[in-house]
Motif scaffolding. Structure first.
Motif, PDB file in Angstrom:
ATOM      1  N   SER A   8      67.300  43.075 123.398  1.00 18.01           N
ATOM      2  CA  SER A   8      66.495  42.333 122.574  1.00 18.01           C
ATOM      3  C   SER A   8      67.302  41.307 121.617  1.00 18.01           C
ATOM      4  O   SER A   8      67.579  40.836 122.551  1.00 18.01           O
ATOM      5  CB  SER A   8      66.796  44.234 121.194  1.00 18.01           C
ATOM      6  OG  SER A   8      68.748  43.889 121.161  1.00 18.01           O
ATOM      7  N   ALA A   9      66.028  41.158 120.996  1.00 14.20           N
ATOM      8  CA  ALA A   9      66.352  39.911 120.294  1.00 14.20           C
ATOM      9  C   ALA A   9      67.848  40.029 119.830  1.00 14.20           C
ATOM     10  O   ALA A   9      68.201  37.760 119.585  1.00 14.20           O
ATOM     11  CB  ALA A   9      64.955  39.936 119.447  1.00 14.20           C
ATOM     12  N   ALA A  10      68.193  40.699 118.928  1.00 14.34           N
ATOM     13  CA  ALA A  10      69.721  40.730 118.105  1.00 14.34           C
ATOM     14  C   ALA A  10      70.433  40.592 119.031  1.00 14.34           C
ATOM     15  O   ALA A  10      71.515  39.879 118.873  1.00 14.34           O
ATOM     16  CB  ALA A  10      69.395  42.149 117.542  1.00 14.34           C
ATOM     17  N   MET A  11      70.589  41.140 120.865  1.00 15.59           N
ATOM     18  CA  MET A  11      71.609  40.956 121.525  1.00 15.59           C
ATOM     19  C   MET A  11      71.850  38.949 121.673  1.00 15.59           C
ATOM     20  O   MET A  11      72.629  39.142 121.921  1.00 15.59           O
ATOM     21  CB  MET A  11      71.453  41.899 122.695  1.00 15.59           C
ATOM     22  CG  MET A  11      71.691  43.568 122.736  1.00 15.59           C
ATOM     23  SD  MET A  11      73.358  43.619 122.368  1.00 15.59           S
ATOM     24  CE  MET A  11      73.581  43.324 124.017  1.00 15.59           C
ATOM     25  N   VAL A  12      70.171  38.231 121.500  1.00 15.39           N
ATOM     26  CA  VAL A  12      70.904  37.494 122.386  1.00 15.39           C
ATOM     27  C   VAL A  12      70.902  35.952 121.003  1.00 15.39           C
ATOM     28  O   VAL A  12      71.775  35.202 121.481  1.00 15.39           O
ATOM     29  CB  VAL A  12      69.519  37.086 122.232  1.00 15.39           C
ATOM     30  CG1 VAL A  12      68.632  35.452 122.180  1.00 15.39           C
ATOM     31  CG2 VAL A  12      68.162  37.281 123.986  1.00 15.39           C
ATOM     32  N   GLU A  13      70.610  36.771 119.703  1.00 13.40           N
ATOM     33  CA  GLU A  13      71.230  36.129 118.999  1.00 13.40           C
ATOM     34  C   GLU A  13      72.657  36.938 118.545  1.00 13.40           C
ATOM     35  O   GLU A  13      74.024  35.902 118.495  1.00 13.40           O
ATOM     36  CB  GLU A  13      71.002  36.441 117.327  1.00 13.40           C
ATOM     37  CG  GLU A  13      69.562  36.326 117.636  1.00 13.40           C
ATOM     38  CD  GLU A  13      68.535  36.699 116.065  1.00 13.40           C
ATOM     39  OE1 GLU A  13      68.855  37.608 115.661  1.00 13.40           O
ATOM     40  OE2 GLU A  13      67.643  36.511 115.758  1.00 13.40           O
ATOM     41  N   GLN A  14      73.659  37.799 119.178  1.00 10.59           N
ATOM     42  CA  GLN A  14      74.950  37.861 119.018  1.00 10.59           C
ATOM     43  C   GLN A  14      75.686  37.085 119.954  1.00 10.59           C
ATOM     44  O   GLN A  14      76.406  36.891 119.540  1.00 10.59           O
ATOM     45  CB  GLN A  14      75.385  39.177 119.276  1.00 10.59           C
ATOM     46  CG  GLN A  14      76.169  39.594 119.603  1.00 10.59           C
ATOM     47  CD  GLN A  14      76.717  40.843 119.688  1.00 10.59           C
ATOM     48  OE1 GLN A  14      76.187  41.896 120.109  1.00 10.59           O
ATOM     49  NE2 GLN A  14      78.004  41.049 120.721  1.00 10.59           N
ATOM     50  N   TYR A  15      75.177  37.279 121.390  1.00 14.35           N
ATOM     51  CA  TYR A  15      75.787  35.924 122.222  1.00 14.35           C
ATOM     52  C   TYR A  15      75.740  34.842 122.305  1.00 14.35           C
ATOM     53  O   TYR A  15      76.436  33.926 122.494  1.00 14.35           O
ATOM     54  CB  TYR A  15      75.188  36.333 123.769  1.00 14.35           C
ATOM     55  CG  TYR A  15      75.992  37.294 124.594  1.00 14.35           C
ATOM     56  CD1 TYR A  15      77.126  37.941 124.589  1.00 14.35           C
ATOM     57  CD2 TYR A  15      74.931  39.147 124.510  1.00 14.35           C
ATOM     58  CE1 TYR A  15      77.536  38.904 125.241  1.00 14.35           C
ATOM     59  CE2 TYR A  15      75.254  40.134 125.359  1.00 14.35           C
ATOM     60  CZ  TYR A  15      76.668  40.478 125.217  1.00 14.35           C
ATOM     61  OH  TYR A  15      77.326  41.062 125.738  1.00 14.35           O
ATOM     62  N   GLU A  16      75.434  34.415 121.342  1.00 10.92           N
ATOM     63  CA  GLU A  16      74.166  32.479 121.175  1.00 10.92           C
ATOM     64  C   GLU A  16      75.603  32.518 119.774  1.00 10.92           C
ATOM     65  O   GLU A  16      76.102  31.138 120.195  1.00 10.92           O
ATOM     66  CB  GLU A  16      73.705  32.692 120.516  1.00 10.92           C
ATOM     67  CG  GLU A  16      72.811  31.566 119.721  1.00 10.92           C
ATOM     68  CD  GLU A  16      70.982  30.951 119.428  1.00 10.92           C
ATOM     69  OE1 GLU A  16      70.901  30.023 119.632  1.00 10.92           O
ATOM     70  OE2 GLU A  16      71.120  31.910 119.080  1.00 10.92           O
ATOM     71  N   THR A  17      75.746  33.789 118.366  1.00 11.11           N
ATOM     72  CA  THR A  17      76.888  33.128 117.948  1.00 11.11           C
ATOM     73  C   THR A  17      78.320  33.339 118.457  1.00 11.11           C
ATOM     74  O   THR A  17      79.414  32.074 117.913  1.00 11.11           O
ATOM     75  CB  THR A  17      76.909  34.842 116.723  1.00 11.11           C
ATOM     76  OG1 THR A  17      75.662  34.628 115.950  1.00 11.11           O
ATOM     77  CG2 THR A  17      78.030  34.232 116.113  1.00 11.11           C
TER      78      THR A  17
END
Length: 385
Positions: free
Chosen positions: A144-153
């Motif tokens: 999901s896009a949420a997981m990508v955003e989490q690891y980007e943070t």
């Protein structure tokens, strides 16, 4: 018979002595009548008065100057200190070295900071790996896009922690904040420094600043850019030139003076911070009646001269109280007591009594020309009148 001749001889000798005395008395009487006080018929240059030189009070140019004492400072000066208690591991400068802005000077022990940097670099590498993995999975539709955003943070946070660690490690290297010349230092590798302890000094002395007080009455005529001259005891009569850079916005209520700051070019770094500097501010030229310094005698807070006055029986020295002004170039400004053209005794004042007869034997100067060593030195002058 013999006795009678003896008395006759004695009487003749006595009569001869009396005649001789009478002749000498008449001769001296003629001399006194001819010489008289102040020279009699001989006038100036004759008689038995004290021989003196003559000076004439006449106009002369004087500089209006403010003379004050200031202290030299570097254009920028700082004490190099540490913000923490730590051991010095490396000294990267030598005493008296000229350095550029940002030059590293001292390296402090930084083992903990180095360890934190290594740990934060590992965290950044891990966060980058995770971010790239989930970004690839998201592109394929498996994350999901949420997981990508989490690891980007998480990656951004790891990078921020690394930057903070590197900044703390950078604080362990003390650098020159500006270009200048370093002073003496006693630190060596292994020295423990505490916060505020001076490691060395740094001064920018290509141009020196001199702060000095000026009376508030001169505020109307002084401004930034006004030229100044300065002398320093270490360099004798050598004159340094500069300009007023700034005048303070406040007047000291106690001294009724304001602080002015002058800047003086300092090639060769000859002027050192802390030196006493005698500053003179030129305001212009004016005309005043003047006589040579040797013609003025000082007594307590006052001064006087001997004016040469002509009388029926010759010249006499009249004691005249004068008010003095500036002293410049071997001449004294006379504010009151003398008029233009007055003749005064130019030397030998300590041998003259008031109203004593004098004989002019030489010229001491006209219009402030001449001088000598008579009297005593004029008192120190403050601000020019």
């Amino acid at each position: 018979m013999v006795k009678r001749h003896f008395f006759l001889v004695a009487a003749a000798i006595l009569l001869a002595l009396m005649v001789g005395a009478l002749v000498l008395r008449m001769a001296f009487a003629d001399d006194e009548k001819a010489g008289g006080p102040g020279g009699g018929r001989g006038g100036p240059g004759g008689g038995r008065g004290q021989a003196v030189s003559e000076a004439v009070a006449a106009p002369r140019e004087f500089s209006d100057r403010i003379r004050v004492l200031g202290v030299a400072r570097g254009r920028r000066s700082v004490n190099i200190t540490s913000s923490t208690s730590e051991l010095i591991t490396r000294v990267m400068f030598s005493d008296g070295q000229r350095v550029a802005a940002g030059t590293p000077l001292v390296q402090l022990q930084a083992r903990e900071e180095d360890a934190n940097i290594a740990d934060n670099r590992a965290q950044v590498a891990r966060a980058e790996t995770m971010y790239e993995r989930y970004k690839t999975l998201n592109d394929r539709g498996f994350a999901s896009a949420a997981m990508v955003e989490q690891y980007e943070t998480e990656l951004e946070s790891a990078r921020a922690s690394l930057a903070a660690s590197e900044a703390r490690a950078g604080d362990r290297t003390i650098r020159a904040p500006f270009a200048g010349v370093l002073g003496l230092s006693t630190v060596t590798p292994g020295t423990l420094v505490n916060p505020g302890a001076v490691i060395t000094t740094l001064d920018d002395i290509d141009v020196v600043r001199v702060d000095f007080p000026i009376p508030e009455r001169y505020l109307a005529v002084l401004r930034a850019g006004t030229p100044i001259t300065a002398t320093i005891d270490a360099y004798g009569d050598e004159v340094f030139t500069g300009r007023i850079a700034l005048i303070d916005t406040r007047v000291n209520e106690s001294t009724r003076s304001v602080t002015a700051r002058a800047e003086i070019p300092n090639p060769g770094a000859r002027i050192r911070p802390g030196m006493a500097v005698r500053v003179a501010v030129q305001q212009g030229l004016r005309q005043g009646i003047a006589v040579p310094e040797a013609a003025v005698q000082y007594e307590g807070d006052g001064a006087f001269v001997y004016r040469i006055a002509n009388g029926e029986r010759g010249s006499t020295a009249q004691r005249v109280v004068v008010e003095t002004g500036a002293v410049e170039g071997g001449f004294v400004e006379i504010l009151s007591g003398l008029a233009n053209g007055d003749r005064v005794v130019g030397s030998g004042l300590n041998r003259i009594q008031p109203n004593a007869p004098v004989r002019v034997g030489g010229a001491g100067g006209r219009g402030g020309q001449g001088g000598g060593q008579g009297g005593r030195a004029a008192p120190a002058q403050g601000a020019a009148r």
